[in-house]
Every structure is written in structure tokens, then in C-alpha cells.
Design a protein around this motif. Structure first.
Motif, PDB file in Angstrom:
ATOM      1  N   THR A   1      46.513 103.663 -87.729  1.00  0.00           N
ATOM      2  CA  THR A   1      45.664 103.556 -86.547  1.00  0.00           C
ATOM      3  C   THR A   1      46.325 102.659 -85.506  1.00  0.00           C
ATOM      4  O   THR A   1      47.139 101.793 -85.831  1.00  0.00           O
ATOM      5  CB  THR A   1      44.275 102.991 -86.898  1.00  0.00           C
ATOM      6  OG1 THR A   1      44.434 101.754 -87.589  1.00  0.00           O
ATOM      7  CG2 THR A   1      43.505 103.959 -87.775  1.00  0.00           C
TER       8      THR A   1
ATOM      9  N   HIS B   1      43.365 101.104 -80.408  1.00  0.00           N
ATOM     10  CA  HIS B   1      42.192 101.764 -79.828  1.00  0.00           C
ATOM     11  C   HIS B   1      41.396 102.543 -80.863  1.00  0.00           C
ATOM     12  O   HIS B   1      40.458 103.257 -80.510  1.00  0.00           O
ATOM     13  CB  HIS B   1      42.625 102.693 -78.690  1.00  0.00           C
ATOM     14  CG  HIS B   1      43.444 102.009 -77.637  1.00  0.00           C
ATOM     15  ND1 HIS B   1      42.906 101.129 -76.725  1.00  0.00           N
ATOM     16  CD2 HIS B   1      44.775 102.055 -77.389  1.00  0.00           C
ATOM     17  CE1 HIS B   1      43.868 100.669 -75.948  1.00  0.00           C
ATOM     18  NE2 HIS B   1      45.007 101.206 -76.330  1.00  0.00           N
TER      19      HIS B   1
ATOM     20  N   ARG C   1      42.495 105.019 -82.638  1.00  0.00           N
ATOM     21  CA  ARG C   1      42.980 106.395 -82.787  1.00  0.00           C
ATOM     22  C   ARG C   1      43.820 106.496 -84.052  1.00  0.00           C
ATOM     23  O   ARG C   1      44.407 105.516 -84.497  1.00  0.00           O
ATOM     24  CB  ARG C   1      43.807 106.806 -81.570  1.00  0.00           C
ATOM     25  CG  ARG C   1      42.984 106.793 -80.275  1.00  0.00           C
ATOM     26  CD  ARG C   1      43.842 107.094 -79.083  1.00  0.00           C
ATOM     27  NE  ARG C   1      44.929 106.107 -78.980  1.00  0.00           N
ATOM     28  CZ  ARG C   1      45.883 106.139 -78.054  1.00  0.00           C
ATOM     29  NH1 ARG C   1      45.912 107.116 -77.156  1.00  0.00           N
ATOM     30  NH2 ARG C   1      46.820 105.214 -78.027  1.00  0.00           N
TER      31      ARG C   1
ATOM     32  N   PHE D   1      48.550 109.994 -81.538  1.00  0.00           N
ATOM     33  CA  PHE D   1      47.338 109.311 -81.965  1.00  0.00           C
ATOM     34  C   PHE D   1      46.155 110.050 -81.348  1.00  0.00           C
ATOM     35  O   PHE D   1      46.154 110.334 -80.154  1.00  0.00           O
ATOM     36  CB  PHE D   1      47.350 107.849 -81.510  1.00  0.00           C
ATOM     37  CG  PHE D   1      48.284 106.984 -82.306  1.00  0.00           C
ATOM     38  CD1 PHE D   1      47.832 106.344 -83.455  1.00  0.00           C
ATOM     39  CD2 PHE D   1      49.605 106.819 -81.925  1.00  0.00           C
ATOM     40  CE1 PHE D   1      48.680 105.545 -84.203  1.00  0.00           C
ATOM     41  CE2 PHE D   1      50.466 106.023 -82.671  1.00  0.00           C
ATOM     42  CZ  PHE D   1      50.007 105.387 -83.806  1.00  0.00           C
ATOM     43  N   ILE D   2      45.148 110.341 -82.188  1.00  0.00           N
ATOM     44  CA  ILE D   2      43.999 111.150 -81.758  1.00  0.00           C
ATOM     45  C   ILE D   2      42.708 110.376 -82.000  1.00  0.00           C
ATOM     46  O   ILE D   2      42.521 109.769 -83.054  1.00  0.00           O
ATOM     47  CB  ILE D   2      43.980 112.500 -82.508  1.00  0.00           C
ATOM     48  CG1 ILE D   2      45.260 113.287 -82.190  1.00  0.00           C
ATOM     49  CG2 ILE D   2      42.725 113.300 -82.180  1.00  0.00           C
ATOM     50  CD1 ILE D   2      45.381 114.611 -82.894  1.00  0.00           C
ATOM     51  N   GLN D   3      41.823 110.452 -81.014  1.00  0.00           N
ATOM     52  CA  GLN D   3      40.505 109.823 -81.129  1.00  0.00           C
ATOM     53  C   GLN D   3      39.698 110.515 -82.228  1.00  0.00           C
ATOM     54  O   GLN D   3      39.665 111.750 -82.283  1.00  0.00           O
ATOM     55  CB  GLN D   3      39.721 109.942 -79.810  1.00  0.00           C
ATOM     56  CG  GLN D   3      40.199 109.046 -78.720  1.00  0.00           C
ATOM     57  CD  GLN D   3      39.831 107.591 -78.963  1.00  0.00           C
ATOM     58  OE1 GLN D   3      39.070 107.248 -79.878  1.00  0.00           O
ATOM     59  NE2 GLN D   3      40.386 106.717 -78.159  1.00  0.00           N
TER      60      GLN D   3
END
Length: 156
Positions: A27, A30, A32, A124-126
Motif C-alpha cells: 500500500t 493514500h 491505494r 496503485f489502485i484505490q
């Protein structure tokens, strides 16, 4: 059965191998999660792979993340041990591998985000976007466990 193409069949063959593997939920600041879009299935997945002789599972996770994403990581915890006998991967050479993956929690310590030959995209993905992208059920389970902020690792 999950084939390398990402297709699931109702009648999975019997597993004929069991290979220890490691993956990491990495992670950023943020919240993500680092995911890669796999070339073989088009699904988004956690970086990870099979353990090599002479390394620990933690070393395997660190190596696989570096190879697949270009990032250096530090293991910070254990999300869980995933050994679902119903999750098998059939390979063209006749190997039918039962899942055996230890999934760690990790943070980035260096490196540069890079796409490998195993992926078409790495980013990086929410977590709020997970429902809108293709992710295999076994990876979704890990992401769900991560979102729960469990006090103890998953053992299954």
C-alpha cells in the motif's frame, strides 16, 4: 479451475502439484493497493509467485514484487495463508497446481514502478475501484481481508 487464460471451469481436474508461493499487499500513503494487470488473463492481481529453492517465503515475496513491479519492499505483516484446494491452475504442460500462497503486508522502500513481461500495467489502485475492474475471486478475497483490518491472519 483457473487456467492461465483466467477462465474458470466447473469441472476442475485433480491437482498433481503443490508449490509454495508468496504475494504481497503493498500500500502507499493514500491507502491505494499495488496491482498488476496480468498478460495471461487480463485480470488485476497482487504481485507474487512461486518460491525458489534456497529462499524463504518472505524473500520470495520481496523478489517477486521487485521482478513484477520494479519496487523494493519491506514486509510489515502477514495477511494470511491461502490454501483453497478448489483453486487449481492448469498449465499446458499437464501440471495442475493447487493454490498455496502466503500473502504478506508490505510497504515500498525504493525502486521505480515498471511493467514486467508478466503484466500490461502496474499501478496503485484505490480500493473503491476494485468493484469496477476484473479481479479473480481469490485475489478479491485477499483484498477483502485487507480492507477488514483483521487482528489475526487468515488461515485457510
Amino acid at each position: 479451475m483457473l487456467q492461465p487464460s483466467g477462465q474458470i471451469r466447473d469441472h476442475a481436474p485433480t491437482a498433481n502439484s503443490l508449490v509454495p508461493g508468496a504475494a504481497a499487499i503493498v500500500t502507499d500513503d493514500h491507502g491505494r493497493v499495488l496491482l498488476q494487470r496480468r498478460t495471461d488473463s487480463g485480470n488485476w492481481s497482487l504481485p507474487g509467485g512461486a518460491m525458489d529453492i534456497g529462499e524463504t517465503l518472505q524473500q520470495c515475496a520481496v523478489r517477486e514484487v521487485k521482478e513484477e513491479t520494479g519496487l523494493d519492499i519491506e514486509i510489515t505483516g502477514l495477511l494470511g495463508i491461502y490454501t483453497d484446494p478448489a483453486h487449481v491452475i492448469a498449465y499446458a504442460d499437464g501440471e495442475v497446481r493447487q493454490e498455496f500462497t502466503v500473502t504478506y503486508l508490505a510497504r515500498v522502500t525504493g525502486g521505480t514502478l515498471t511493467v514486467s513481461d508478466e503484466s500490461t500495467e502496474v499501478r496503485f489502485i484505490q480500493p473503491t475501484d476494485f468493484a469496477h475492474i476484473p479481479i479473480h475471486d481469490t485475489v478479491r478475497l485477499r483484498l477483502h481481508h485487507h480492507a477488514e483490518h483483521r487482528d489475526t491472519p487468515y488461515l485457510g
